[in-house]
Design an enzyme around this catalytic site. Structure first.
Site, PDB file in Angstrom:
ATOM      1  N   ASP A 199       0.783  -1.083  -0.183  1.00 58.15           N
ATOM      2  CA  ASP A 199       0.534   0.091  -0.212  1.00 58.15           C
ATOM      3  C   ASP A 199       0.692   0.787   0.068  1.00 58.15           C
ATOM      4  O   ASP A 199       1.724   1.560   0.412  1.00 58.15           O
ATOM      5  CB  ASP A 199      -0.999  -0.145   1.058  1.00 58.15           C
ATOM      6  CG  ASP A 199      -1.970   1.011   0.967  1.00 58.15           C
ATOM      7  OD1 ASP A 199      -3.124   1.253   0.325  1.00 58.15           O
ATOM      8  OD2 ASP A 199      -2.261   1.715   2.243  1.00 58.15           O
ATOM      9  N   GLU A 255      14.022 -14.005  -1.838  1.00 58.67           N
ATOM     10  CA  GLU A 255      14.986 -16.054  -0.302  1.00 58.67           C
ATOM     11  C   GLU A 255      13.792 -16.743  -0.333  1.00 58.67           C
ATOM     12  O   GLU A 255      13.904 -17.995  -0.823  1.00 58.67           O
ATOM     13  CB  GLU A 255      14.393 -15.850   1.166  1.00 58.67           C
ATOM     14  CG  GLU A 255      16.267 -14.841   1.589  1.00 58.67           C
ATOM     15  CD  GLU A 255      16.142 -14.419   3.134  1.00 58.67           C
ATOM     16  OE1 GLU A 255      15.522 -15.115   3.974  1.00 58.67           O
ATOM     17  OE2 GLU A 255      17.385 -12.983   2.855  1.00 58.67           O
TER      18      GLU A 255
END
Length: 536
Positions: A199, A255
Site C-alpha cells: 500500500d 529468499e
C-alpha cells in the site's frame, strides 16, 4: 522459464465484501475459501486479498493494530492457512496487502512511542516540535482532509499522519522500523503467501527537514473537493530513500521466491515512478491510478503504455481500470458505451490485451457499476469528510453479487453496505454459462490471453489509426496478434493488411475481404501473417 507473475492476471478480493459465511453481514476468510473455485474457473493466476489483519477498522482494515494476526471479524490464522492451502490446490497464488507506511494508533508500538520522548519506541513514528507560533512544522496535508499533523499532549509534539489522525506514519529513517517491517513480511512468507501488494509504496520516507510543499502549478485557482491535490508533494513522500528500501524488501522476497506489486499513490510522474520502482532488484510490478480516471481514448491509452515502456525498458507494470479506491470503470466510462454490457466487455478485452500484468477488481467481470449511496449509508471516512464530492470509496466496495436472492447470496444477514437493485441485477448465477454475458466474455478473454504467447509476453507496437480506434500489434517470437478496438458507440470501418481472419473473443466486428467493420465498442483480434497495415 518465465517468472509466473510476468503477464499474469490477478483478481482483487475485498474480504469485507466477497462472501460472508458466518452470517454477520461482513465477508470472511472461510467465505473467500468457499468461493475460490469460482476464481480458478475464471482463469486468473493470483488472488490479492485486501487487509484482513487486526484493526479498529477506522479505515476498514488499512489501519492495522496487529500485523501478525487475523481480525476476528474475518476469522483466524487457521482459516487463513486453510485459504492458502485451498488456493494452492486450485493452482492459484495468494498475494496479501501490506500496509506498512503507517499503523493504527492502537498499535502497541504507537502507544509506547507517544507515552514519552525517551523510550525504546520513541523514534518509531514521525514526531516534530511545533513552530514558534504553535502551528504544525510544515504545510503538509492529509489525503483525508486537513493538516497531516496531529497534536499529542503527552509528548507535546505533532505526529505525522498522511491519512487519518488514527493512522500515524512510521519513521522509516529508523533502521529498527525497517527491520520490524521485514519481520512482518517474513511472518506471512513462512505461512505460504506467494507475494505482497504494498500500500502507498511511495509514502515510506519523508523529508527530515519538514520543508513545505509548494503549490501544484497545475492546480485550479479555486479549491476542489479535496485540497490535497493543490500541493506538489515534493517533501511529504516520494523521497529517494524509498528506492533503497524497495531493494531491501526485494532481497527478502527473493529468499522465498515471492513476488511484489506496489501501489503508486501519486498524480505527478506516476508512470515514470512505476518504472523507477520496478527497476532491477526493486519491486517486481507496480500500478498507479493513471488508467483509473475518466479519459477513454486511443491517444490516452497509447500515450500511457508508450510512456512506461519507453522510460522503463527493464521495468514491469501492472495495469488496472478499477479497484477498491475508485469509481468502477463501467460507471466512469458510461458515455462511451453503446450499452453497459458492450462497454464492460470491451474494457475487459482491452485491459487483458495490454503488455504487462493485469489486475481485475471483484465484480468487474459481471459488468458491475458503482452503487449510489445516501450519506447515512456511508462508512468510508474519506467519503464522509468530502461529501458530496468526491463521493468516496464505499460506492465501489458494496458486496459481490452471487445470485438474485436477498443480499445477492453474499450473506444471510443485512450486509455492512447495501446491495441495491441495479447491482443485484448483475450476478454470477445469471451470467455463468450464458453465451454473450460479460462473465463468459471475461472467461474467454482470460483463456485467450493465457493461450497466446504474444499477449502474455509479446512487445507492443502501436499503429497510427485515427480516433476512436486503438490499434496495436503484440509480437513474440514467431507469433503476432493485431488488436483493434473501436472506443466509441458509433460504427467505423478500416482496411487491414497482413493479417488472417478474426480470432478469439471478437465483439461487434466483421471482416469482408480486407474491409473490417468495427461496430460500437468493437473488439477484433487477427493473427499476423505479413506486414501489418491498417487504414481508414
Amino acid at each position: 522459464m518465465r517468472e509466473w507473475w510476468r503477464g499474469s492476471v490477478t483478481y482483487q478480493v475485498y474480504p469485507r465484501s466477497f462472501q460472508d459465511d458466518n452470517g454477520d453481514g461482513v465477508g470472511d476468510l472461510p467465505g473467500i475459501t468457499r468461493r475460490l473455485p469460482y476464481l480458478a474457473d475464471l482463469g486468473v493466476d493470483a488472488v490479492w486479498l485486501s487487509p484482513f489483519f487486526r484493526s479498529p477498522m477506522k479505515d476498514m482494515g488499512y489501519d492495522v493494530s496487529d500485523y501478525c494476526d487475523v481480525d476476528p471479524v474475518f476469522g483466524t490464522l487457521a482459516d487463513f492457512a486453510g485459504l492458502v492451502a485451498r488456493a494452492h490446490d486450485l493452482g492459484l497464488k495468494i498475494i496479501i496487502d501490506q500496509v506498512l507506511s503507517h499503523s493504527s494508533d492502537q498499535h502497541p508500538a504507537f502507544a509506547e512511542s507517544r507515552a514519552q520522548r525517551v523510550n525504546p519506541k520513541a523514534d518509531w513514528y514521525v514526531w516534530a516540535d511545533p513552530r514558534p507560533d504553535g502551528s504544525p512544522p510544515s504545510n503538509w496535508l492529509s489525503v483525508f482532509g486537513g493538516s497531516a499533523w496531529a497534536w499529542d499532549a503527552r509528548r507535546k509534539q505533532y505526529y505525522l499522519h498522511n491519512f487519518l489522525a488514527s493512522q500515524p506514519d512510521l519513521n522509516y529513517h529508523n533502521p529498527e522500523v525497517q527491520d520490524w517491517a521485514l519481520g512482518n513480511l517474513r511472518f506471512w512468507l513462512e505461512r505460504g503467501v506467494d507475494g505482497f501488494r504494498f500500500d502507498t509504496v511511495n509514502y515510506f520516507f519523508h523529508d527530515p527537514q519538514f520543508r513545505d510543499n509548494p503549490a501544484d502549478y497545475r492546480a485550479k485557482p479555486e479549491a476542489e473537493g479535496n485540497p490535497y491535490g493543490m500541493q506538489y508533494h515534493l517533501f511529504d513522500k516520494n523521497q529517494s530513500e524509498n528506492l533503497a528500501w524497495m531493494e531491501r524488501i526485494r532481497r527478502l522476497l527473493d529468499e522465498y521466491g515471492a513476488a511484489s506489486v506496489g501501489e503508486m499513490g501519486e498524480s505527478h510522474h506516476a508512470i515514470q515512478m512505476m518504472g523507477e520502482y520496478t527497476a532491477p532488484r526493486r519491486l517486481h510490478q507496480c500500478y498507479s491510478f493513471e488508467l483509473m480516471g475518466y479519459e477513454y481514448s486511443a491517444a490516452f491509452f497509447r500515450g500511457k503504455l508508450s510512456e512506461f515502456f519507453a522510460g522503463a525498458p527493464e521495468g514491469w507494470p501492472m495495469w488496472a481500470f478499477s479497484n477498491h479506491d475508485v469509481v468502477r470503470h463501467v460507471s466512469r466510462w458510461a458515455e462511451h458505451g453503446a450499452s453497459q454490457d458492450a462497454l464492460a466487455k470491451q474494457a475487459g478485452a482491452l485491459l487483458l490485451s495490454f503488455e504487462g500484468s493485469i489486475c481485475l477488481w471483484q465484480g468487474e467481470e459481471l459488468g458491475q457499476t458503482d452503487t449510489e449511496l445516501a450519506f447515512e449509508e456511508l462508512t468510508d471516512p474519506q467519503g464522509i469528510a468530502f461529501w458530496p464530492e468526491p463521493v468516496g470509496r464505499d460506492n465501489t466496495r458494496t458486496p459481490m453479487v452471487w445470485d438474485g436472492s436477498d443480499y445477492g447470496g453474499f450473506s444471510t444477514a443485512r450486509p455492512w453496505l447495501p446491495v441495491k437493485p441495479p447491482q443485484l441485477a448483475r450476478h454470477v448465477a445469471g451470467q455463468a454459462g450464458v453465451a454473450g454475458s460479460v462473465l463468459e466474455h471475461y472467461r474467454e478473454m482470460i483463456a485467450f490471453r493465457k493461450g497466446s504467447e504474444a499477449l502474455v509476453a509479446g512487445r507492443t507496437r502501436f499503429l497510427d489509426v485515427g480516433e476512436p480506434v486503438l490499434g496495436f500489434v503484440r509480437e513474440a517470437e514467431g507469433e503476432g496478434l493485431l488488436c483493434l478496438f473501436n472506443l466509441s458507440a458509433v460504427a467505423v470501418s478500416v482496411t487491414v493488411e497482413g493479417v488472417g481472419g478474426l480470432v478469439g473473443p471478437v465483439q461487434a466486428a466483421s471482416l469482408e475481404g480486407q474491409r473490417l467493420v468495427l461496430g460500437p465498442n468493437a473488439v477484433a483480434f487477427m493473427d499476423v501473417t505479413g506486414e501489418v497495415g491498417v487504414r481508414d
